[in-house]
Design a protein around this motif. Sequence first.
Motif, short mmCIF file in Angstrom:
data_model
loop_
_atom_site.label_atom_id
_atom_site.label_comp_id
_atom_site.label_asym_id
_atom_site.label_seq_id
_atom_site.Cartn_x
_atom_site.Cartn_y
_atom_site.Cartn_z
N LEU A 120 0.76 -1.34 0.01
CA LEU A 120 0.13 -0.04 0.09
C LEU A 120 0.73 1.24 0.04
CD1 LEU A 120 -2.98 -0.20 0.20
CD2 LEU A 120 -2.73 0.79 2.47
N LEU A 121 1.87 1.41 0.83
CA LEU A 121 2.72 2.44 0.87
C LEU A 121 3.55 2.69 -0.44
CD1 LEU A 121 4.33 1.86 4.47
CD2 LEU A 121 3.10 3.66 3.93
N ARG A 122 3.93 1.33 -1.10
CA ARG A 122 4.51 1.67 -2.50
C ARG A 122 3.59 2.27 -3.38
NH1 ARG A 122 8.62 -3.28 -2.94
NH2 ARG A 122 6.89 -4.56 -2.72
N SER A 367 -10.24 1.34 1.65
CA SER A 367 -10.02 -0.15 1.74
C SER A 367 -10.85 -0.61 0.57
CB SER A 367 -10.54 -0.52 3.14
OG SER A 367 -11.82 -0.05 3.63
N LEU A 368 -11.99 -0.03 0.32
CA LEU A 368 -12.90 -0.58 -0.83
C LEU A 368 -12.01 -0.65 -1.98
CD1 LEU A 368 -15.50 -1.49 -1.78
CD2 LEU A 368 -16.36 1.00 -2.12
N GLU A 369 -11.17 0.59 -2.40
CA GLU A 369 -10.40 0.55 -3.57
C GLU A 369 -9.60 -0.36 -3.55
OE1 GLU A 369 -9.31 4.79 -3.03
OE2 GLU A 369 -9.98 4.92 -5.27
N ALA A 370 -8.55 -0.49 -2.26
CA ALA A 370 -7.64 -1.39 -2.35
C ALA A 370 -8.02 -2.77 -2.61
CB ALA A 370 -7.01 -1.50 -0.91
N LEU A 371 -9.42 -3.29 -2.09
CA LEU A 371 -9.89 -4.59 -2.11
C LEU A 371 -10.42 -4.92 -3.68
CD1 LEU A 371 -10.76 -7.36 -1.28
CD2 LEU A 371 -12.84 -6.22 -0.16
#
Length: 457
Positions: A120-122, A367-371
């Motif tokens: 995520l950080l990257r 978190s929705l975007e990440a998922l």
Amino acid sequence: IEEGGEKLRSIICCIMGHVDSGKTKLLDCIRGTNVQEGEAGGITQQIGATYFPAKNIRERTRELKADAKLKVPGLLVIDTPGHESFTNLRSRGSSLCDLAILVVDITHGLQPQTIESLNLLRMRNTEFIIALNKVDRLYGWKTCKNAPIVKAMKQQNKDVINECNLRLKKIINEFQEQGLNTELYYKNKDMGETFSIVPTSAISGEGVPDLLLWLVQWAQKTMVEKLTYVDEVQCTVLEVKVIEGHGTTIDVVLVNGELHEGDQIVVCGLQGPIVTTIRALLTPHPMKELRVKGTYLHHKEIKAAQGIKITAQGLEHAIAGTSLHVVGPDDDIEAMKESAMEDMESVLSRIDKSGEGVYVQTSTLGSLEALLEFLKTPAVNIPVSGIGIGPVHKKDIMKAGVMLEKKKEYATILAFDVKVTTEARELADEMGVKIFCADIIYQLFNQFQVYIENIKE
Ligand code: GDP
Ligand code: MG
């Protein structure tokens, strides 16, 4: 604080890492010692954040003899308890945090959420430092309370140093496997390319001065422009919460600018833009009075960077992870409503057009975007037909249930970091809708994968 004419705001930093790596304890450690020594130094517990003023950081880093020219007023560390891995960072535009601390447990090395945080950080290009925490767990460790890490290491016997080096080497290798170069911070000659590691103990405070100093110096060295205070409001919604006596409130981080009681604001909502007026700007009482539960300090105005609770009408459907906009005298409200909803639209565009797919429910837009991003990757490739943010309610089960007639295995809710109401669970059982819950994205994927394979057999 002025220097060379530029006025800087506080650095915003978040703490990430695997569960139990010591994120909360590390914050406690920075906070606690100072309180114990009667030098609270104005440390304040804010909404979802802790504010460490420059004075305090200067105290804590004095032993490092750095002529720490502190130009920033302080450090605001975001610590939203409960859901730790995603909520704190926004994926688009200016990310909420300037910097991050990635906490790794020296006794465990890289763990699933470490890797998730790292990715995520990257993805978001956020600079970070690695706190290699729990050094005091090394067998035979001699406590050197709050000492800089080099000084603490000098007190240790050979076995401790050997074990420490072995573990460090192993963890550097594990990072290498993730494609990341890392090195002890004081040996790091190539900052920017190679990420720095600070061994720490959140229990006895070794390495904490180094951590603080690095954060401040790195930020001041590389992000002056980003840290320059501007009047334009930049504000992110962290959480949407119902508070007794206040109704639905939003917890925000004010990154830049100033908010006032009575400001007209526009927030992204699940059912469209929300236009409302700030009724109250609240922060907790200062540290000493933290025990006075449920009471807040009221402010007429608040300047960045701060964590604030906002009360206003109509916030029920506000979405955590989106930007808050303030309507100025010359602003066109319609245009602001549109830009407030932009955050949501890019997410909605990821939903499968065929109308076949699982239902995804998460705690925040971030978190929705990440998922969704994860589910779209070729190796995973799970189509999504519907999304929700916040707890899983009966209406979500109904929506997911539509798939029972189309493609039964997709009559599934992947619930990330959210609660499922009892009624929703009952209805799901009744209808035959599956619910998978997890706090780690790939666990959701694994559960779903196993389920699909069982169906096929
Ligand atoms: P979080 O889930 O990352 O917030 O982890 P916590 O801060 O809640 O810590 C998890 C557990 O590890 C707690 O029992 C802490 O007391 C312990 N812990 C955290 N940091 C350290 C450390 O530096 N040394 C030791 N020995 N224990 C630690
Ligand atoms: Mg914690």
